[in-house]
Scaffold this motif. Structure first.
Motif, PDB file in Angstrom:
ATOM      1  N   UNK A  46       0.923  -1.159   0.042  1.00  0.00           N
ATOM      2  CA  UNK A  46       0.074   0.144   0.120  1.00  0.00           C
ATOM      3  C   UNK A  46       0.939   1.259   0.011  1.00  0.00           C
ATOM      4  N   UNK A  47       2.068   1.266   0.578  1.00  0.00           N
ATOM      5  CA  UNK A  47       2.652   2.412   0.751  1.00  0.00           C
ATOM      6  C   UNK A  47       3.355   2.679  -0.865  1.00  0.00           C
ATOM      7  N   UNK A  48       3.750   1.391  -1.395  1.00  0.00           N
ATOM      8  CA  UNK A  48       4.223   1.736  -2.799  1.00  0.00           C
ATOM      9  C   UNK A  48       3.141   2.125  -3.911  1.00  0.00           C
ATOM     10  N   UNK A  49       1.946   1.867  -3.560  1.00  0.00           N
ATOM     11  CA  UNK A  49       0.719   2.583  -4.365  1.00  0.00           C
ATOM     12  C   UNK A  49       0.669   4.069  -3.998  1.00  0.00           C
ATOM     13  N   UNK A  50       0.777   4.228  -2.603  1.00  0.00           N
ATOM     14  CA  UNK A  50       0.641   5.766  -2.262  1.00  0.00           C
ATOM     15  C   UNK A  50       1.781   6.431  -2.842  1.00  0.00           C
ATOM     16  N   UNK A  51       3.087   5.887  -2.971  1.00  0.00           N
ATOM     17  CA  UNK A  51       4.052   6.505  -3.674  1.00  0.00           C
ATOM     18  C   UNK A  51       3.807   6.795  -5.230  1.00  0.00           C
ATOM     19  N   UNK A  99      -7.044   9.063   0.940  1.00  0.00           N
ATOM     20  CA  UNK A  99      -7.845   7.732   1.092  1.00  0.00           C
ATOM     21  C   UNK A  99      -6.970   6.749   1.105  1.00  0.00           C
ATOM     22  N   UNK A 100      -5.927   6.633   0.367  1.00  0.00           N
ATOM     23  CA  UNK A 100      -4.809   5.668   0.472  1.00  0.00           C
ATOM     24  C   UNK A 100      -4.237   5.543   1.777  1.00  0.00           C
ATOM     25  N   UNK A 101      -3.979   6.607   2.300  1.00  0.00           N
ATOM     26  CA  UNK A 101      -3.512   6.892   3.777  1.00  0.00           C
ATOM     27  C   UNK A 101      -4.335   5.977   4.900  1.00  0.00           C
ATOM     28  N   UNK A 102      -5.578   6.533   4.607  1.00  0.00           N
ATOM     29  CA  UNK A 102      -6.685   5.793   5.665  1.00  0.00           C
ATOM     30  C   UNK A 102      -6.538   4.191   5.285  1.00  0.00           C
ATOM     31  N   UNK A 103      -6.440   3.853   3.975  1.00  0.00           N
ATOM     32  CA  UNK A 103      -6.518   2.323   3.606  1.00  0.00           C
ATOM     33  C   UNK A 103      -5.261   1.568   4.225  1.00  0.00           C
ATOM     34  N   UNK A 104      -4.014   2.449   4.129  1.00  0.00           N
ATOM     35  CA  UNK A 104      -2.870   1.882   4.989  1.00  0.00           C
ATOM     36  C   UNK A 104      -3.293   1.640   6.287  1.00  0.00           C
ATOM     37  N   UNK A 105      -3.889   2.575   6.943  1.00  0.00           N
ATOM     38  CA  UNK A 105      -4.340   2.399   8.275  1.00  0.00           C
ATOM     39  C   UNK A 105      -5.193   1.116   8.568  1.00  0.00           C
ATOM     40  N   UNK A 106      -6.173   0.913   7.690  1.00  0.00           N
ATOM     41  CA  UNK A 106      -6.983  -0.190   7.656  1.00  0.00           C
ATOM     42  C   UNK A 106      -6.107  -1.534   7.399  1.00  0.00           C
ATOM     43  N   UNK A 114      -6.544 -15.037  -1.507  1.00  0.00           N
ATOM     44  CA  UNK A 114      -6.034 -14.456  -2.983  1.00  0.00           C
ATOM     45  C   UNK A 114      -7.202 -13.743  -3.841  1.00  0.00           C
ATOM     46  N   UNK A 115      -8.432 -14.020  -3.681  1.00  0.00           N
ATOM     47  CA  UNK A 115      -9.319 -13.315  -4.528  1.00  0.00           C
ATOM     48  C   UNK A 115      -9.524 -11.844  -3.802  1.00  0.00           C
ATOM     49  N   UNK A 116      -9.518 -11.507  -2.538  1.00  0.00           N
ATOM     50  CA  UNK A 116      -9.912 -10.524  -1.738  1.00  0.00           C
ATOM     51  C   UNK A 116      -8.578  -9.771  -1.979  1.00  0.00           C
ATOM     52  N   UNK A 117      -7.411 -10.255  -1.795  1.00  0.00           N
ATOM     53  CA  UNK A 117      -6.350  -9.393  -1.945  1.00  0.00           C
ATOM     54  C   UNK A 117      -6.065  -8.713  -3.306  1.00  0.00           C
ATOM     55  N   UNK A 118      -5.966  -9.778  -4.325  1.00  0.00           N
ATOM     56  CA  UNK A 118      -5.722  -9.601  -5.604  1.00  0.00           C
ATOM     57  C   UNK A 118      -6.586  -8.432  -6.325  1.00  0.00           C
ATOM     58  N   UNK A 119      -7.972  -8.529  -5.732  1.00  0.00           N
ATOM     59  CA  UNK A 119      -8.913  -7.391  -6.195  1.00  0.00           C
ATOM     60  C   UNK A 119      -8.535  -6.247  -5.444  1.00  0.00           C
ATOM     61  N   UNK A 120      -8.092  -6.293  -4.477  1.00  0.00           N
ATOM     62  CA  UNK A 120      -7.948  -4.871  -3.380  1.00  0.00           C
ATOM     63  C   UNK A 120      -6.892  -4.419  -3.966  1.00  0.00           C
ATOM     64  N   UNK A 121      -5.964  -4.916  -4.226  1.00  0.00           N
ATOM     65  CA  UNK A 121      -4.401  -4.088  -4.723  1.00  0.00           C
ATOM     66  C   UNK A 121      -4.770  -3.467  -6.079  1.00  0.00           C
ATOM     67  N   UNK A 122      -5.392  -4.347  -6.761  1.00  0.00           N
ATOM     68  CA  UNK A 122      -5.651  -3.960  -8.297  1.00  0.00           C
ATOM     69  C   UNK A 122      -6.574  -2.846  -8.032  1.00  0.00           C
ATOM     70  N   UNK A 123      -7.411  -2.747  -7.307  1.00  0.00           N
ATOM     71  CA  UNK A 123      -8.392  -1.493  -7.018  1.00  0.00           C
ATOM     72  C   UNK A 123      -7.851  -0.205  -6.640  1.00  0.00           C
ATOM     73  N   UNK A 124      -7.017  -0.476  -5.740  1.00  0.00           N
ATOM     74  CA  UNK A 124      -6.223   0.651  -5.166  1.00  0.00           C
ATOM     75  C   UNK A 124      -5.127   1.102  -6.118  1.00  0.00           C
ATOM     76  N   UNK A 125      -4.553   0.139  -7.008  1.00  0.00           N
ATOM     77  CA  UNK A 125      -3.496   0.671  -7.867  1.00  0.00           C
ATOM     78  C   UNK A 125      -4.269   1.454  -8.980  1.00  0.00           C
ATOM     79  N   UNK A 126      -5.676   1.281  -9.529  1.00  0.00           N
ATOM     80  CA  UNK A 126      -6.175   1.855 -10.380  1.00  0.00           C
ATOM     81  C   UNK A 126      -6.851   2.954 -10.046  1.00  0.00           C
TER      82      UNK A 126
END
Length: 208
Positions: free
Chosen positions: A35-40, A60-67, A191-203
């Motif tokens: 998540x820090x890399x996505x923030x970067x 929003x990304x910083x709050x996500x990092x907290x989550x 696998x499904x939760x994290x892969x979709x989550x990281x793709x979502x934040x990246x986009x």
């Protein structure tokens, strides 16, 4: 930007591997690192949108990092993680509605209400004391998706397309997480939760 995206992919894969091997040390490293890399990525790329949009998405990304941090702790910090992601979605709602206002088109809201009813009918018989937080969170994340769709319908830009796909994936990710936690745990959930989550934040980060 490409280097950061590669770092995000590598870190996310290592995090997923750590989840399935139950390596807590690697989880504590690679989950926040992804998540820090996505923030970067969001921070360094030249914005194609307003500064308000960029800053609110960053928030929003910083709050996500907290989550992320709350949800990976050994003690049950689910409520704190839920609140953190709730604040993240509010930030995304503000960002998505910042260009064209908070819009109310039935073509988007009617299907989203239908989706929300289906999700809650599946989850609520199993949520117990978490019923009210789950309802509130579901409303907010679906509002986030709604405003992403409204923006895409009004501003047909690359940014709006990326944000809309990201919002859809975020809803999918959270539905998987909730189903696995409240209804029936299943092996591929992480696998499904994290892969979709990281793709979502990246986009969403790429949409700035």
């Amino acid at each position: 930007m490409h280097i950061l995206t590669l770092c995000i992919v590598i870190s996310a894969v290592l995090h997923l591997r750590a989840e399935y091997t139950k390596n807590l040390t690697q989880i504590y490293v690679f989950k926040p690192l992804t998540t820090l890399s996505i923030i970067g990525l969001c921070f360094v790329q030249p914005p194609e949108v307003s500064l308000l949009y960029q800053y609110v998405v960053l928030a929003g990304l910083v709050f996500s990092l907290g989550g992320d941090v709350f949800l990976m702790l050994p003690s049950d910090q689910f409520i704190k993680g839920l609140v953190s992601f709730l604040l993240a979605h509010i930030c995304y709602i503000v960002a998505f509605s910042s260009e064209c206002g908070f819009r109310l088109h039935p073509v988007y809201i009617v299907p989203i209400i239908g989706i929300g009813i289906i999700i809650l009918r599946v989850l609520l018989p199993h949520t117990g004391k978490m019923t009210v937080p789950v309802i509130v969170y579901s409303i907010v994340i679906l509002m986030m998706l709604w405003q992403a769709l409204e923006r895409w319908g009004t501003v047909r830009s690359q940014s709006s397309i990326l944000a809309t796909i990201g919002a859809i994936l975020f809803v999918v990710s959270d539905v998987i997480l909730a189903y696995n936690r409240f209804v029936t745990p299943f092996k591929s959930a992480r696998l499904l939760n994290l892969s979709t989550y990281y793709c979502a934040q990246w986009l969403i980060a790429l949409s700035v």
